[in-house]
Design a protein around this motif. Structure first.
Motif, PDB file in Angstrom:
ATOM      1  N   ALA A 362      84.069  42.997  30.359  1.00 24.19           N
ATOM      2  CA  ALA A 362      83.112  42.001  29.899  1.00 24.19           C
ATOM      3  C   ALA A 362      83.436  40.626  30.453  1.00 24.19           C
ATOM      4  O   ALA A 362      82.569  39.757  30.565  1.00 24.19           O
ATOM      5  CB  ALA A 362      83.099  41.956  28.372  1.00 24.19           C
ATOM      6  N   ALA A 363      84.680  40.482  30.871  1.00 25.09           N
ATOM      7  CA  ALA A 363      85.065  39.161  31.306  1.00 25.09           C
ATOM      8  C   ALA A 363      85.030  39.015  32.820  1.00 25.09           C
ATOM      9  O   ALA A 363      85.582  38.051  33.364  1.00 25.09           O
ATOM     10  CB  ALA A 363      86.478  38.851  30.796  1.00 25.09           C
ATOM     11  N   THR A 364      84.422  39.983  33.534  1.00 30.27           N
ATOM     12  CA  THR A 364      84.350  39.905  35.003  1.00 30.27           C
ATOM     13  C   THR A 364      83.490  38.713  35.404  1.00 30.27           C
ATOM     14  O   THR A 364      82.459  38.462  34.794  1.00 30.27           O
ATOM     15  CB  THR A 364      83.743  41.197  35.564  1.00 30.27           C
ATOM     16  N   PRO A 365      83.879  38.013  36.447  1.00 31.37           N
ATOM     17  CA  PRO A 365      83.112  36.841  36.854  1.00 31.37           C
ATOM     18  C   PRO A 365      81.682  37.220  37.272  1.00 31.37           C
ATOM     19  O   PRO A 365      81.376  38.345  37.635  1.00 31.37           O
ATOM     20  CB  PRO A 365      83.903  36.304  38.042  1.00 31.37           C
ATOM     21  N   ARG A 366      80.802  36.236  37.153  1.00 29.48           N
ATOM     22  CA  ARG A 366      79.405  36.436  37.507  1.00 29.48           C
ATOM     23  C   ARG A 366      79.239  36.792  38.992  1.00 29.48           C
ATOM     24  O   ARG A 366      78.333  37.534  39.356  1.00 29.48           O
ATOM     25  CB  ARG A 366      78.616  35.160  37.195  1.00 29.48           C
ATOM     26  N   ALA A 367      80.137  36.310  39.845  1.00 27.60           N
ATOM     27  CA  ALA A 367      80.015  36.627  41.277  1.00 27.60           C
ATOM     28  C   ALA A 367      80.181  38.118  41.529  1.00 27.60           C
ATOM     29  O   ALA A 367      79.448  38.735  42.320  1.00 27.60           O
ATOM     30  CB  ALA A 367      81.047  35.833  42.065  1.00 27.60           C
ATOM     31  N   GLN A 368      81.193  38.706  40.840  1.00 25.91           N
ATOM     32  CA  GLN A 368      81.396  40.142  41.011  1.00 25.91           C
ATOM     33  C   GLN A 368      80.184  40.922  40.497  1.00 25.91           C
ATOM     34  O   GLN A 368      79.777  41.941  41.061  1.00 25.91           O
ATOM     35  CB  GLN A 368      82.674  40.548  40.283  1.00 25.91           C
ATOM     36  N   LEU A 369      79.611  40.399  39.358  1.00 35.48           N
ATOM     37  CA  LEU A 369      78.429  41.066  38.831  1.00 35.48           C
ATOM     38  C   LEU A 369      77.261  40.973  39.805  1.00 35.48           C
ATOM     39  O   LEU A 369      76.523  41.958  40.020  1.00 35.48           O
ATOM     40  CB  LEU A 369      78.073  40.412  37.493  1.00 35.48           C
ATOM     41  N   ARG A 370      77.081  39.764  40.394  1.00 33.40           N
ATOM     42  CA  ARG A 370      75.991  39.645  41.365  1.00 33.40           C
ATOM     43  C   ARG A 370      76.226  40.541  42.585  1.00 33.40           C
ATOM     44  O   ARG A 370      75.290  41.138  43.161  1.00 33.40           O
ATOM     45  CB  ARG A 370      75.860  38.180  41.815  1.00 33.40           C
ATOM     46  N   GLN A 371      77.556  40.663  42.968  1.00 35.74           N
ATOM     47  CA  GLN A 371      77.880  41.535  44.107  1.00 35.74           C
ATOM     48  C   GLN A 371      77.510  42.991  43.791  1.00 35.74           C
ATOM     49  O   GLN A 371      76.947  43.703  44.639  1.00 35.74           O
ATOM     50  CB  GLN A 371      79.362  41.392  44.438  1.00 35.74           C
ATOM     51  N   GLN A 372      77.804  43.381  42.589  1.00 34.79           N
ATOM     52  CA  GLN A 372      77.461  44.757  42.218  1.00 34.79           C
ATOM     53  C   GLN A 372      75.926  44.949  42.183  1.00 34.79           C
ATOM     54  O   GLN A 372      75.408  46.003  42.558  1.00 34.79           O
ATOM     55  CB  GLN A 372      78.062  45.069  40.849  1.00 34.79           C
ATOM     56  N   GLU A 373      75.263  43.885  41.676  1.00 27.28           N
ATOM     57  CA  GLU A 373      73.800  43.984  41.639  1.00 27.28           C
ATOM     58  C   GLU A 373      73.218  44.058  43.055  1.00 27.28           C
ATOM     59  O   GLU A 373      72.295  44.853  43.330  1.00 27.28           O
ATOM     60  CB  GLU A 373      73.230  42.771  40.897  1.00 27.28           C
ATOM     61  N   HIS A 374      73.763  43.222  43.974  1.00 26.91           N
ATOM     62  CA  HIS A 374      73.295  43.290  45.363  1.00 26.91           C
ATOM     63  C   HIS A 374      73.564  44.679  45.972  1.00 26.91           C
ATOM     64  O   HIS A 374      72.727  45.229  46.711  1.00 26.91           O
ATOM     65  CB  HIS A 374      73.969  42.201  46.193  1.00 26.91           C
ATOM     66  N   GLN A 375      74.746  45.193  45.678  1.00 34.06           N
ATOM     67  CA  GLN A 375      75.079  46.518  46.213  1.00 34.06           C
ATOM     68  C   GLN A 375      74.115  47.580  45.665  1.00 34.06           C
ATOM     69  O   GLN A 375      73.666  48.478  46.386  1.00 34.06           O
ATOM     70  CB  GLN A 375      76.521  46.854  45.868  1.00 34.06           C
ATOM     71  N   LEU A 376      73.808  47.422  44.372  1.00 35.33           N
ATOM     72  CA  LEU A 376      72.868  48.376  43.765  1.00 35.33           C
ATOM     73  C   LEU A 376      71.489  48.253  44.401  1.00 35.33           C
ATOM     74  O   LEU A 376      70.825  49.252  44.692  1.00 35.33           O
ATOM     75  CB  LEU A 376      72.805  48.107  42.264  1.00 35.33           C
ATOM     76  N   ILE A 377      71.043  47.006  44.579  1.00 39.35           N
ATOM     77  CA  ILE A 377      69.726  46.813  45.193  1.00 39.35           C
ATOM     78  C   ILE A 377      69.709  47.384  46.629  1.00 39.35           C
ATOM     79  O   ILE A 377      68.728  48.017  47.071  1.00 39.35           O
ATOM     80  CB  ILE A 377      69.350  45.336  45.192  1.00 39.35           C
ATOM     81  N   ARG A 378      70.809  47.157  47.368  1.00 42.72           N
ATOM     82  CA  ARG A 378      70.888  47.653  48.747  1.00 42.72           C
ATOM     83  C   ARG A 378      70.823  49.182  48.790  1.00 42.72           C
ATOM     84  O   ARG A 378      70.144  49.771  49.630  1.00 42.72           O
ATOM     85  CB  ARG A 378      72.166  47.125  49.386  1.00 42.72           C
ATOM     86  N   ARG A 379      71.571  49.756  47.850  1.00 46.09           N
ATOM     87  CA  ARG A 379      71.524  51.226  47.825  1.00 46.09           C
ATOM     88  C   ARG A 379      70.133  51.733  47.444  1.00 46.09           C
ATOM     89  O   ARG A 379      69.672  52.758  47.946  1.00 46.09           O
ATOM     90  CB  ARG A 379      72.566  51.734  46.826  1.00 46.09           C
ATOM     91  N   ARG A 380      69.480  50.984  46.533  1.00 48.58           N
ATOM     92  CA  ARG A 380      68.129  51.406  46.166  1.00 48.58           C
ATOM     93  C   ARG A 380      67.189  51.317  47.373  1.00 48.58           C
ATOM     94  O   ARG A 380      66.378  52.211  47.625  1.00 48.58           O
ATOM     95  CB  ARG A 380      67.608  50.547  45.026  1.00 48.58           C
ATOM     96  N   HIS A 381      67.319  50.208  48.136  1.00 41.98           N
ATOM     97  CA  HIS A 381      66.502  50.094  49.341  1.00 41.98           C
ATOM     98  C   HIS A 381      66.825  51.200  50.350  1.00 41.98           C
ATOM     99  O   HIS A 381      65.932  51.749  51.025  1.00 41.98           O
ATOM    100  CB  HIS A 381      66.701  48.718  49.984  1.00 41.98           C
TER     101      HIS A 381
END
Length: 496
Positions: A362-381
């Motif tokens: 829960a305490a992971t920085p927002r940058a890592q979360l955005r990185q995971q979100e970008h990775q997820l979006i990339r994989r979805r694409h």
């Protein structure tokens, strides 16, 4: 010295006087003695076998039938012996014998027929020796014709001419036909009319020939020889004639004609118009039919079967293509559903992993979360692109198969068009030739006659063409006058 021996008559000679010739007989008395001797010596009637060399049938009621009988045979030393005698069938007896003979044999008395007759020898001082015909034996003539037919069949079978035609391949679609017939026969007209009423085009070439009589076999063989040199232009040969008596059909039992048909390189079809027995020509031909119209119906039926088969093949190809398209559509739909489910499953997995990591860190920085979100979006694409690529790949495969099918159909269509164009060109060429011949004929008709010639004109003053009929009104153009006239004499004539 006398030229014959003279015997002295009793009481007219003496020892010292020379022998005197006997009194001369009148010719009538001598012939009367010959007639009396023949009537006493040949008082009975006799059965004789002879060939009819000449025949004069009665031309009106009450007239008699006159025959010339011959008998020719070879002696043991090879010499040819020939006997000949005149014979008479009196009118009343001829009416009885001719009817019975025709009923039992199917033939009429004709020249060249071999018969058995019961005759009585007669001698007349003015007309000489003759034979009175008392009876005819029809069974002998029937047996002689059957024997000749059997000998012909044995000779043809020994030379393998009875089955050779049947081993030839008859095309399914016979359209180029060489016809041997008489141009004035009703059977020829029926044959042409039957083919013209059919929905198919036929190329018919007539080779005129005599279809009955003693000259018919030679005439038909000459027509076959003419076709042989042009056999690459035809699919089959048709020999037709209308109906006739058994005597009229004897020409088709000729060995030479049957052998020529059996050895012919093209299939030969016959429609001779008989209803009972088959002629020898029918046995050597490829296909024997009863009448000319039956031959035409046979050719039309074969083309109808060919057309039905081609239509069936076309429908079958269409059904197979439609079934293949449906199969490929179903396969594409399954692949799309599978790709959608796979992408949805991977997305769900990634979401669950993301939620789990969120809960764990829960305490992971927002940058890592955005990185995971970008990775997820990339994989979805990537998954979407992969799905679209798979869809495009299958669509390309379907298009390729569609182009192959379309190319195949175009090739079949082009081939059919080329065949139709070839047939159209052949018909145009034939029409051009006929038009050219008609133009040449018209040019010949338009030329002015030479001085002193006589022209045959119609009652309207035009040049006469076509067949002449008895009793027809015409005009004769003389060098200095025009004279009306009426046609008579022997017909038909054809003016060109």
């Amino acid at each position: 010295m006398p030229l014959y021996n003279r015997r002295p008559e009793p009481g007219l000679t003496s020892a010292n006087s020379p022998a005197l010739p006997p009194a001369a007989l009148p010719l009538s008395e001598l012939l009367a003695r010959v007639r009396q001797t023949l009537s006493e010596r040949f008082a009975d009637s006799y059965w004789v076998v002879a060939e009819i060399a000449d025949l004069t049938l009665p031309r009106f009621d009450g007239a008699h039938c006159y025959l010339t009988l011959t008998d020719q045979h070879t002696t043991g030393r090879g010499a040819q012996l020939k006997a000949q005698a005149r014979a008479t069938i009196w009118s009343q007896r001829f009416q009885q014998l001719s009817v019975v003979f025709e009923e039992q044999t199917g033939l009429t008395l004709r020249t060249g027929l071999k018969v058995m007759l019961r005759v009585q020898v007669k001698f007349h001082e003015q007309f000489g020796l003759s034979l009175d015909v008392l009876a005819l034996d029809p069974t002998y003539t029937v047996g002689d014709l059957a024997r000749l037919r059997l000998e012909t069949l044995r000779k043809l079978e020994a030379q393998d001419l009875l089955e050779r035609q049947k081993r030839l391949t008859l095309p399914i679609g016979v359209q180029r036909v060489a016809v041997i017939s008489s141009p004035t026969a009703a059977g020829w007209q029926d044959f042409v009319q039957q083919l013209q009423e059919a929905p198919y085009d036929f190329s018919i070439t007539l080779f005129p020939a005599l279809m009955q009589g003693d000259d018919a076999p030679a005439s038909i063989r000459a027509a076959l020889d003419a076709i042989r040199g042009r056999r690459h232009e035809y699919d089959a040969v048709v020999i037709i004639r209308g109906g006739g008596s058994k005597t009229d059909l004897l020409a088709f039992d000729d060995y030479g004609l049957a052998a020529a048909v059996g050895a012919f390189p093209l299939p030969v079809l016959t429609g001779i118009g008989h209803e009972r027995d088959e002629a020898v020509l029918d046995l050597t031909a490829h296909t024997a039919l009863k009448t000319p119209t039956a031959v035409a119906a046979f050719l039309i039926e074969r083309l109808a079967r060919l057309e039905a088969a081609l239509e069936g093949y076309g429908l079958r190809i269409r059904e197979l293509a439609q079934a293949r398209v449906q199969v490929e559509n179903g396969r594409l739909s399954r692949l799309l559903r599978h790709a959608h489910l796979a992408a949805h499953g991977q997305l769900q997995d990634q979401r669950e992993a993301l939620h789990q990591r969120i809960r764990q860190a829960a305490a992971t920085p927002r940058a890592q979360l955005r990185q995971q979100e970008h990775q997820l979006i990339r994989r979805r694409h990537q998954l979407q692109r992969a799905a679209r690529a798979a869809v495009r790949h299958h669509e390309q495969g379907l298009r390729r198969r569609g182009r192959l099918l379309a190319r195949h159909f175009r090739r079949l269509h082009r081939r059919r068009c080329e065949q139709l164009l070839s047939q159209r060109y052949a018909l145009q060429l034939a029409a051009t030739r006929l038009l050219h011949r008609a133009e040449l004929r018209l040019a010949q008709l338009n030329t002015q006659p030479a001085p002193g010639t006589i022209r045959l004109l119609t009652p309207k003053g035009q040049a006469f063409t076509g067949p002449l009929r008895a009793g027809q009104q015409v005009l004769l153009r003389l060098p200095d006058a025009v004279v009306p006239a009426r046609i008579g004499g022997q017909l038909p004539l054809l003016l060109s």
